[in-house]
Write a protein that holds these residues in place. Structure first.
Motif, PDB file in Angstrom:
ATOM      1  N   ASN A 206      51.029  32.494   5.039  1.00  0.00           N
ATOM      2  CA  ASN A 206      49.604  32.825   4.964  1.00  0.00           C
ATOM      3  C   ASN A 206      48.995  32.974   6.354  1.00  0.00           C
ATOM      4  O   ASN A 206      47.855  32.562   6.611  1.00  0.00           O
ATOM      5  CB  ASN A 206      48.854  31.768   4.144  1.00  0.00           C
ATOM      6  N   GLY A 207      49.775  33.563   7.268  1.00  0.00           N
ATOM      7  CA  GLY A 207      49.307  33.828   8.623  1.00  0.00           C
ATOM      8  C   GLY A 207      49.408  32.660   9.577  1.00  0.00           C
ATOM      9  O   GLY A 207      49.144  32.816  10.776  1.00  0.00           O
ATOM     10  N   LYS A 259      53.715  28.269  -3.090  1.00  0.00           N
ATOM     11  CA  LYS A 259      53.075  28.381  -4.407  1.00  0.00           C
ATOM     12  C   LYS A 259      52.744  29.838  -4.654  1.00  0.00           C
ATOM     13  O   LYS A 259      52.762  30.672  -3.733  1.00  0.00           O
ATOM     14  CB  LYS A 259      51.822  27.509  -4.470  1.00  0.00           C
ATOM     15  N   ALA A 260      52.428  30.154  -5.885  1.00  0.00           N
ATOM     16  CA  ALA A 260      52.082  31.524  -6.241  1.00  0.00           C
ATOM     17  C   ALA A 260      50.921  32.015  -5.390  1.00  0.00           C
ATOM     18  O   ALA A 260      49.924  31.304  -5.202  1.00  0.00           O
ATOM     19  CB  ALA A 260      51.721  31.603  -7.716  1.00  0.00           C
ATOM     20  N   GLY A 261      51.054  33.227  -4.875  1.00  0.00           N
ATOM     21  CA  GLY A 261      50.031  33.819  -4.022  1.00  0.00           C
ATOM     22  C   GLY A 261      50.296  33.663  -2.543  1.00  0.00           C
ATOM     23  O   GLY A 261      49.658  34.348  -1.733  1.00  0.00           O
ATOM     24  N   ASP A 262      51.211  32.777  -2.163  1.00  0.00           N
ATOM     25  CA  ASP A 262      51.530  32.607  -0.746  1.00  0.00           C
ATOM     26  C   ASP A 262      52.238  33.844  -0.198  1.00  0.00           C
ATOM     27  O   ASP A 262      52.982  34.533  -0.916  1.00  0.00           O
ATOM     28  CB  ASP A 262      52.421  31.389  -0.532  1.00  0.00           C
ATOM     29  N   VAL A 263      52.009  34.104   1.075  1.00  0.00           N
ATOM     30  CA  VAL A 263      52.630  35.237   1.764  1.00  0.00           C
ATOM     31  C   VAL A 263      53.466  34.690   2.917  1.00  0.00           C
ATOM     32  O   VAL A 263      52.952  33.967   3.782  1.00  0.00           O
ATOM     33  CB  VAL A 263      51.576  36.219   2.302  1.00  0.00           C
ATOM     34  N   VAL A 264      54.747  35.023   2.921  1.00  0.00           N
ATOM     35  CA  VAL A 264      55.657  34.603   3.981  1.00  0.00           C
ATOM     36  C   VAL A 264      56.017  35.815   4.825  1.00  0.00           C
ATOM     37  O   VAL A 264      56.386  36.868   4.293  1.00  0.00           O
ATOM     38  CB  VAL A 264      56.937  33.961   3.399  1.00  0.00           C
ATOM     39  N   GLU A 265      55.884  35.676   6.128  1.00  0.00           N
ATOM     40  CA  GLU A 265      56.269  36.725   7.071  1.00  0.00           C
ATOM     41  C   GLU A 265      57.300  36.170   8.042  1.00  0.00           C
ATOM     42  O   GLU A 265      57.184  35.027   8.502  1.00  0.00           O
ATOM     43  CB  GLU A 265      55.052  37.234   7.837  1.00  0.00           C
ATOM     44  N   LEU A 266      58.308  36.978   8.339  1.00  0.00           N
ATOM     45  CA  LEU A 266      59.374  36.600   9.258  1.00  0.00           C
ATOM     46  C   LEU A 266      59.544  37.706  10.286  1.00  0.00           C
ATOM     47  O   LEU A 266      59.369  38.877   9.971  1.00  0.00           O
ATOM     48  CB  LEU A 266      60.710  36.430   8.527  1.00  0.00           C
ATOM     49  N   ASP A 267      59.894  37.332  11.514  1.00  0.00           N
ATOM     50  CA  ASP A 267      60.297  38.355  12.468  1.00  0.00           C
ATOM     51  C   ASP A 267      61.339  37.802  13.420  1.00  0.00           C
ATOM     52  O   ASP A 267      61.364  36.608  13.709  1.00  0.00           O
ATOM     53  CB  ASP A 267      59.094  38.937  13.221  1.00  0.00           C
ATOM     54  N   SER A 273      60.743  42.961  11.067  1.00  0.00           N
ATOM     55  CA  SER A 273      59.998  41.914  10.358  1.00  0.00           C
ATOM     56  C   SER A 273      60.146  42.067   8.852  1.00  0.00           C
ATOM     57  O   SER A 273      60.539  43.123   8.353  1.00  0.00           O
ATOM     58  CB  SER A 273      58.522  41.955  10.750  1.00  0.00           C
ATOM     59  N   GLN A 274      59.816  40.991   8.155  1.00  0.00           N
ATOM     60  CA  GLN A 274      59.809  40.942   6.691  1.00  0.00           C
ATOM     61  C   GLN A 274      58.464  40.391   6.228  1.00  0.00           C
ATOM     62  O   GLN A 274      57.754  39.700   6.967  1.00  0.00           O
ATOM     63  CB  GLN A 274      60.891  40.006   6.156  1.00  0.00           C
ATOM     64  N   LYS A 275      58.147  40.641   4.949  1.00  0.00           N
ATOM     65  CA  LYS A 275      56.958  40.056   4.341  1.00  0.00           C
ATOM     66  C   LYS A 275      57.184  39.972   2.838  1.00  0.00           C
ATOM     67  O   LYS A 275      57.488  40.977   2.200  1.00  0.00           O
ATOM     68  CB  LYS A 275      55.720  40.911   4.646  1.00  0.00           C
ATOM     69  N   GLN A 276      56.999  38.784   2.279  1.00  0.00           N
ATOM     70  CA  GLN A 276      57.119  38.593   0.836  1.00  0.00           C
ATOM     71  C   GLN A 276      55.889  37.896   0.278  1.00  0.00           C
ATOM     72  O   GLN A 276      55.381  36.951   0.897  1.00  0.00           O
ATOM     73  CB  GLN A 276      58.355  37.756   0.472  1.00  0.00           C
ATOM     74  N   VAL A 277      55.433  38.383  -0.880  1.00  0.00           N
ATOM     75  CA  VAL A 277      54.391  37.698  -1.652  1.00  0.00           C
ATOM     76  C   VAL A 277      55.100  36.928  -2.765  1.00  0.00           C
ATOM     77  O   VAL A 277      55.941  37.475  -3.471  1.00  0.00           O
ATOM     78  CB  VAL A 277      53.387  38.695  -2.227  1.00  0.00           C
ATOM     79  N   PHE A 278      54.703  35.659  -2.926  1.00  0.00           N
ATOM     80  CA  PHE A 278      55.360  34.806  -3.931  1.00  0.00           C
ATOM     81  C   PHE A 278      54.518  34.734  -5.186  1.00  0.00           C
ATOM     82  O   PHE A 278      53.307  34.600  -5.137  1.00  0.00           O
ATOM     83  CB  PHE A 278      55.624  33.417  -3.337  1.00  0.00           C
ATOM     84  N   ALA A 279      55.195  34.868  -6.316  1.00  0.00           N
ATOM     85  CA  ALA A 279      54.523  34.935  -7.608  1.00  0.00           C
ATOM     86  C   ALA A 279      54.980  33.779  -8.490  1.00  0.00           C
ATOM     87  O   ALA A 279      56.081  33.244  -8.288  1.00  0.00           O
ATOM     88  CB  ALA A 279      54.829  36.266  -8.294  1.00  0.00           C
TER      89      ALA A 279
END
Length: 279
Positions: A206-207, A259-267, A273-279
């Motif tokens: 989440n940033g 948790k649902a709604g979290d955003v994970v970013e990797l670089d 880089s990557q970005k995933q939204v968790f549901a």
């Protein structure tokens, strides 16, 4: 070179990226997989680029798939950063720790990920990933390892910690192999493009910053990992090796689990880089 796969799941098309252009690899191969890598596919792409014989590919708006088609194996090195071992409650390993993930966990780097049913401890792990390009068995030295590496990419070694550590029965596989638990990509970067001995790798939720380390802090480095594994098993073209994660995961107790709604970013420096939204 930077190879990628674009398109819907199961229908990805191989491309090579050069600057701001993409070139279609379907005249050379149907996919970026073990057969392509083993048969000298990367060198054929290099020659085709030099000859200007590849058609331009329009990839705008297309999904980014994992940069290698479903591998025969996904190998993982555990506790390969001393600080992460410490936050996990363990001493740094004297011998390389190996576990495996199911190959069907591999998904694209921007695909949404579902938190498993009944999970309360889904965790993130940014990792440098090796893609094998040539069969490796009983290598004579660490120096031979580079000849068996097709390239590198980013992996998120997602984990369900209760299943991994509390109800595991002593093996980590249950906590590592839920659907979507191996986002991979965005690109397969060949060894001539990047020096993986000292790259910065980071993760954010989440940033907010979570992990921030360098591959120079690996306990067992890339050449050693490939050489060592070849003494115990046969690495096949297209296989993926995740090399371990640095400190800064939820397991440390310093951060909440996903948790649902979290955003994970990797670089990772040089790899994208990557970005995933968790549901």
């Amino acid at each position: 070179m930077r190879l990628a796969r674009r398109g819907a799941p199961g229908a990805e098309k191989p491309v090579v990226l050069e600057g701001d252009q993409a070139f279609d690899l379907t005249p050379l191969t149907t996919d970026i997989d073990g057969d392509f890598l083993e048969s000298g596919g990367i060198e054929r792409v290099r020659e085709a680029l030099a000859a200007g014989s590849l058609p331009v590919a329009d990839i705008d708006g297309t999904r980014v798939g994992a940069p290698v088609a479903r591998p025969s194996a996904v190998y993982c090195v555990g506790m390969n950063y001393a600080a992460h071992a410490a936050e996990s409650g363990s001493a740094p390993p004297e011998n390389l720790v190996l576990f495996m993930k199911a190959p069907n966990t591999v998904v694209g780097p921007f695909d949404d990920v579902q938190i498993p049913r009944s999970s309360s401890k889904t965790d993130w792990e940014v990792e440098l990933a090796i893609v094998i390009g040539k069969r490796a068995s009983y290598l004579d030295s660490r120096e031979q390892s580079i000849d068996h590496i097709a390239g590198f990419t980013i992996a998120n070694d997602l984990s369900e910690r209760t299943w991994q550590l509390e109800t595991s029965g002593g093996q980590w596989g249950k906590g590592k192999s839920a659907p979507g638990f191996s986002p991979l990509g965005p690109e397969l970067v060949t060894p001539d493009e990047v020096d993986v001995s000292d790259l910065r790798l980071r993760s954010f939720v989440n940033g907010e910053p979570r992990q921030d380390s360098r591959t120079s802090d690996l306990i067992f480095d890339v050449p050693y990992i490939v050489w060592h594994l070849s003494q115990h098993l046969t690495l096949e073209p297209g296989d993926v090796i995740m090399t371990g994660t640095p400190e800064g995961v939820a397991l440390s107790g310093r951060f909440p689990y996903l948790k649902a709604g979290d955003v994970v970013e990797l670089d990772i420096e040089g790899l994208g880089s990557q970005k995933q939204v968790f549901a």
